[in-house]
Scaffold this motif. Sequence first.
Motif, PDB file in Angstrom:
ATOM      1  N   LYS A   1      22.788   3.600 -11.730  1.00  0.00           N
ATOM      2  CA  LYS A   1      23.657   2.625 -11.064  1.00  0.00           C
ATOM      3  C   LYS A   1      23.319   2.610  -9.575  1.00  0.00           C
ATOM      4  O   LYS A   1      23.190   3.659  -8.957  1.00  0.00           O
ATOM      5  N   ASN A   2      23.169   1.403  -9.029  1.00  0.00           N
ATOM      6  CA  ASN A   2      22.939   1.262  -7.596  1.00  0.00           C
ATOM      7  C   ASN A   2      24.281   1.376  -6.877  1.00  0.00           C
ATOM      8  O   ASN A   2      25.194   0.592  -7.105  1.00  0.00           O
ATOM      9  N   THR A   3      24.412   2.385  -6.013  1.00  0.00           N
ATOM     10  CA  THR A   3      25.693   2.637  -5.361  1.00  0.00           C
ATOM     11  C   THR A   3      25.744   2.081  -3.950  1.00  0.00           C
ATOM     12  O   THR A   3      26.783   1.561  -3.540  1.00  0.00           O
ATOM     13  N   TYR A   4      24.641   2.188  -3.204  1.00  0.00           N
ATOM     14  CA  TYR A   4      24.658   1.697  -1.815  1.00  0.00           C
ATOM     15  C   TYR A   4      23.227   1.627  -1.301  1.00  0.00           C
ATOM     16  O   TYR A   4      22.525   2.632  -1.270  1.00  0.00           O
ATOM     17  N   LYS A   5      22.806   0.410  -0.943  1.00  0.00           N
ATOM     18  CA  LYS A   5      21.461   0.191  -0.409  1.00  0.00           C
ATOM     19  C   LYS A   5      20.417   0.842  -1.319  1.00  0.00           C
ATOM     20  O   LYS A   5      20.275   0.473  -2.474  1.00  0.00           O
ATOM     21  N   ASN A   6      19.713   1.848  -0.811  1.00  0.00           N
ATOM     22  CA  ASN A   6      18.651   2.490  -1.595  1.00  0.00           C
ATOM     23  C   ASN A   6      19.133   3.777  -2.257  1.00  0.00           C
ATOM     24  O   ASN A   6      18.354   4.647  -2.598  1.00  0.00           O
ATOM     25  N   HIS A   7      20.454   3.884  -2.458  1.00  0.00           N
ATOM     26  CA  HIS A   7      21.031   5.059  -3.102  1.00  0.00           C
ATOM     27  C   HIS A   7      21.482   4.696  -4.519  1.00  0.00           C
ATOM     28  O   HIS A   7      22.064   3.628  -4.744  1.00  0.00           O
TER      29      HIS A   7
ATOM     30  N   ASP B   1       0.808  -1.221   0.000  1.00  0.00           N
ATOM     31  CA  ASP B   1       0.000   0.000   0.000  1.00  0.00           C
ATOM     32  C   ASP B   1       0.841   1.271   0.000  1.00  0.00           C
ATOM     33  O   ASP B   1       0.320   2.362   0.203  1.00  0.00           O
ATOM     34  N   ASN B   2       2.145   1.133  -0.227  1.00  0.00           N
ATOM     35  CA  ASN B   2       3.017   2.306  -0.284  1.00  0.00           C
ATOM     36  C   ASN B   2       3.844   2.283  -1.572  1.00  0.00           C
ATOM     37  O   ASN B   2       4.633   1.354  -1.779  1.00  0.00           O
ATOM     38  N   PRO B   3       3.635   3.249  -2.453  1.00  0.00           N
ATOM     39  CA  PRO B   3       4.485   3.305  -3.646  1.00  0.00           C
ATOM     40  C   PRO B   3       5.889   3.771  -3.270  1.00  0.00           C
ATOM     41  O   PRO B   3       6.080   4.440  -2.254  1.00  0.00           O
ATOM     42  N   PRO B   4       6.891   3.424  -4.075  1.00  0.00           N
ATOM     43  CA  PRO B   4       8.247   3.922  -3.803  1.00  0.00           C
ATOM     44  C   PRO B   4       8.275   5.449  -3.860  1.00  0.00           C
ATOM     45  O   PRO B   4       7.536   6.070  -4.626  1.00  0.00           O
ATOM     46  N   GLU B   5       9.135   6.030  -3.036  1.00  0.00           N
ATOM     47  CA  GLU B   5       9.333   7.482  -3.012  1.00  0.00           C
ATOM     48  C   GLU B   5      10.717   7.793  -3.583  1.00  0.00           C
ATOM     49  O   GLU B   5      11.735   7.295  -3.088  1.00  0.00           O
ATOM     50  N   ILE B   6      10.735   8.612  -4.642  1.00  0.00           N
ATOM     51  CA  ILE B   6      11.994   8.962  -5.305  1.00  0.00           C
ATOM     52  C   ILE B   6      12.346  10.405  -4.951  1.00  0.00           C
ATOM     53  O   ILE B   6      11.504  11.297  -5.043  1.00  0.00           O
TER      54      ILE B   6
ATOM     55  N   LEU C   1      32.098   8.238 -20.392  1.00  0.00           N
ATOM     56  CA  LEU C   1      31.133   7.299 -19.823  1.00  0.00           C
ATOM     57  C   LEU C   1      31.310   7.222 -18.310  1.00  0.00           C
ATOM     58  O   LEU C   1      32.421   7.339 -17.793  1.00  0.00           O
ATOM     59  N   ASP C   2      30.196   7.031 -17.604  1.00  0.00           N
ATOM     60  CA  ASP C   2      30.155   6.892 -16.146  1.00  0.00           C
ATOM     61  C   ASP C   2      30.406   8.198 -15.407  1.00  0.00           C
ATOM     62  O   ASP C   2      30.570   8.194 -14.176  1.00  0.00           O
ATOM     63  N   THR C   3      30.412   9.336 -16.129  1.00  0.00           N
ATOM     64  CA  THR C   3      30.473  10.616 -15.428  1.00  0.00           C
ATOM     65  C   THR C   3      29.198  10.797 -14.599  1.00  0.00           C
ATOM     66  O   THR C   3      28.089  10.660 -15.101  1.00  0.00           O
ATOM     67  N   MET C   4      29.363  11.102 -13.308  1.00  0.00           N
ATOM     68  CA  MET C   4      28.207  11.228 -12.428  1.00  0.00           C
ATOM     69  C   MET C   4      27.468  12.533 -12.701  1.00  0.00           C
ATOM     70  O   MET C   4      28.069  13.601 -12.763  1.00  0.00           O
ATOM     71  N   VAL C   5      26.144  12.429 -12.860  1.00  0.00           N
ATOM     72  CA  VAL C   5      25.296  13.590 -13.128  1.00  0.00           C
ATOM     73  C   VAL C   5      24.472  13.952 -11.889  1.00  0.00           C
ATOM     74  O   VAL C   5      24.283  15.119 -11.579  1.00  0.00           O
ATOM     75  N   GLY C   6      23.977  12.954 -11.156  1.00  0.00           N
ATOM     76  CA  GLY C   6      23.148  13.241  -9.997  1.00  0.00           C
ATOM     77  C   GLY C   6      23.040  12.038  -9.077  1.00  0.00           C
ATOM     78  O   GLY C   6      23.427  10.915  -9.436  1.00  0.00           O
ATOM     79  N   LEU C   7      22.533  12.275  -7.865  1.00  0.00           N
ATOM     80  CA  LEU C   7      22.325  11.239  -6.859  1.00  0.00           C
ATOM     81  C   LEU C   7      20.839  11.132  -6.542  1.00  0.00           C
ATOM     82  O   LEU C   7      20.149  12.142  -6.406  1.00  0.00           O
ATOM     83  N   ILE C   8      20.355   9.898  -6.432  1.00  0.00           N
ATOM     84  CA  ILE C   8      18.928   9.638  -6.251  1.00  0.00           C
ATOM     85  C   ILE C   8      18.751   8.669  -5.085  1.00  0.00           C
ATOM     86  O   ILE C   8      19.516   7.704  -4.955  1.00  0.00           O
ATOM     87  N   THR C   9      17.764   8.940  -4.236  1.00  0.00           N
ATOM     88  CA  THR C   9      17.415   8.048  -3.135  1.00  0.00           C
ATOM     89  C   THR C   9      15.985   7.544  -3.341  1.00  0.00           C
ATOM     90  O   THR C   9      15.098   8.317  -3.677  1.00  0.00           O
ATOM     91  N   VAL C  10      15.801   6.232  -3.166  1.00  0.00           N
ATOM     92  CA  VAL C  10      14.483   5.608  -3.345  1.00  0.00           C
ATOM     93  C   VAL C  10      14.122   4.872  -2.058  1.00  0.00           C
ATOM     94  O   VAL C  10      14.928   4.090  -1.542  1.00  0.00           O
TER      95      VAL C  10
END
Length: 558
Positions: free
Chosen positions: A393-399, A340-345, A360-369
């Motif tokens: 790319k998944n970097t760490y846990k939900n990051h 009953d909870n959608p993911p939060e981005i 390639l692989d230049t970082m543009v932004g960081l996202i948490t879900v």
Amino acid sequence: MQQGNIFRMRIYFLFYISHIWSVAAQIVYSVTEESSPGTTVGNLAKDLHLDVQELETRSFQISGPNTRYFEVNAKTGILLVKDRIDREELCSRNVKCSLEVEAIVNSPLNIYRFEVKILDINDHAPAFRIPGIVLNVSESAFTGERFALPKAIDADVGSYSVKGYKLSQSEHFTLDVQNGGEATMSAEMALQKALDREKQPVIKLTLTAVDGGKPPKTGTLHITVNVQDVNDNIPIFDKPLYKATVLENTPHGATVISVHAQDLDEGPNGEILYSFINQDNDIDVNTFSIDPVTGEITVNGELDHEKSSAVEIRVQAKDKGASSRASHCKVLVEITDVNDNPPEISVTSLVNVVREDAPLDTMVGLITVRDNDSNKNGVVQVRIVYSVPFKIKNTYKNHYSLVVDGTLDRERASEYNVTITASDEGVPSLSSTIVVTVHVSDVNDNAPHFKEPVINIFVKENSPVGAAIYTMTADDPDVDKNAKITFSVNDNHKNNLIGSVININSETGDIVSLQSFNYEELKTFQFKVQATDSGVPPYYRNVRMMSSKHNLYMLTLL
């Protein structure tokens, strides 16, 4: 040129390896709650292997929602406590309490994630939600009869939580503490000697809750026992513990479980009424109700697995005798999760612009879900919906990080709207979508271009000196200074003939005659015009010009 490309590829490779290391090497610090501002948490620069001399020039800083509690000295790299930290406010009664923080450096951009564990101190005493209770106990109560007592609450956890109970000295009652772990410790008072109302109609007792601090903190509850007369038998439940499972979306009125007790007495002394023992007004218990006659327990409110995955209810069975007798049992209701909870981005960091020659692989932004559901309902898959030169790319846990995954060309697309979708594995699956706009900045990767490969220019003899005989034009698809074009004459003639005949305005491209032409003396001549942009390094293109055999001069551009 080839050696330069190899050098750049090595630099990009080293940057990529450095980025992977920074993500994998998780640093964990510890600090006690209520530490004074300025307290040292750790040497962040040292642990991240950063040069202290470069911290300020690389804009070393920390970011994220937890920066209100910490700050970093940009000169020394020391991580310090910034504001008061209240562990109970942050993590309630969770045993594990840690804050995630990000450290960012520029030139090149790199992000390091670390955790700060918040250690508990014994800053709370056990407390009862009510100051006292009143128990009506028949003088004919049997030895061994037990009476449920309220539980004490301690905001601290672990060794500083409630570790035991003590009952003031009494010849009639003893204390029995049932310890099934911190969350299930409860106290019951047992009758060890028969009561006599005529000798002592009221008994005053004190229940003391003790935590595990050194020295320990305590909280007290006043117990008033009113000794009443004759109702020989107490109701007896079929079993001391009932267990039930219910979905968190179960509607109001749905049956959860039924409890049953019987009393061997006759008439009103054997008629039983059921009720909840909720002396401290636990709101989780209030989400259920019980039929006082049948003992049927039903849903009476909104259930939420994310707030409470299980509820312990104490049910009382009380007869209708003049001096009523009661007993109790426990009902453990497990609330199972539904999706009953959608993911939060959320975008925690985003680069304003990225160069069109970014590797390639230049970082543009960081996202948490985040997804508040549990089990597979909380497992999230993140992807980019449409075809763009970026990937997740998944970097760490939900990051996650948004990185370049293809060739960028500002002349084709100066910005990209990257649509990111997060979907959980529940049935049916729930998802959320955000759009991240990435701007592409220009690099000087295009040379000026003349519109026509050959241009003929005819000039009459005896034309006035200083007249503009032609205006050069060229295009450059780059922007700003990379597209600003200047013109010049590339004269390789030893006699410097061209310099005495014509001149070109570097800004406008106007070719101006410096003398009046005489066909009989000079029928034809040629020279080169160079168009150069203002990029670094600049790009240029040459054209060659020559005359005809008539009494009109023809300048041909190649």
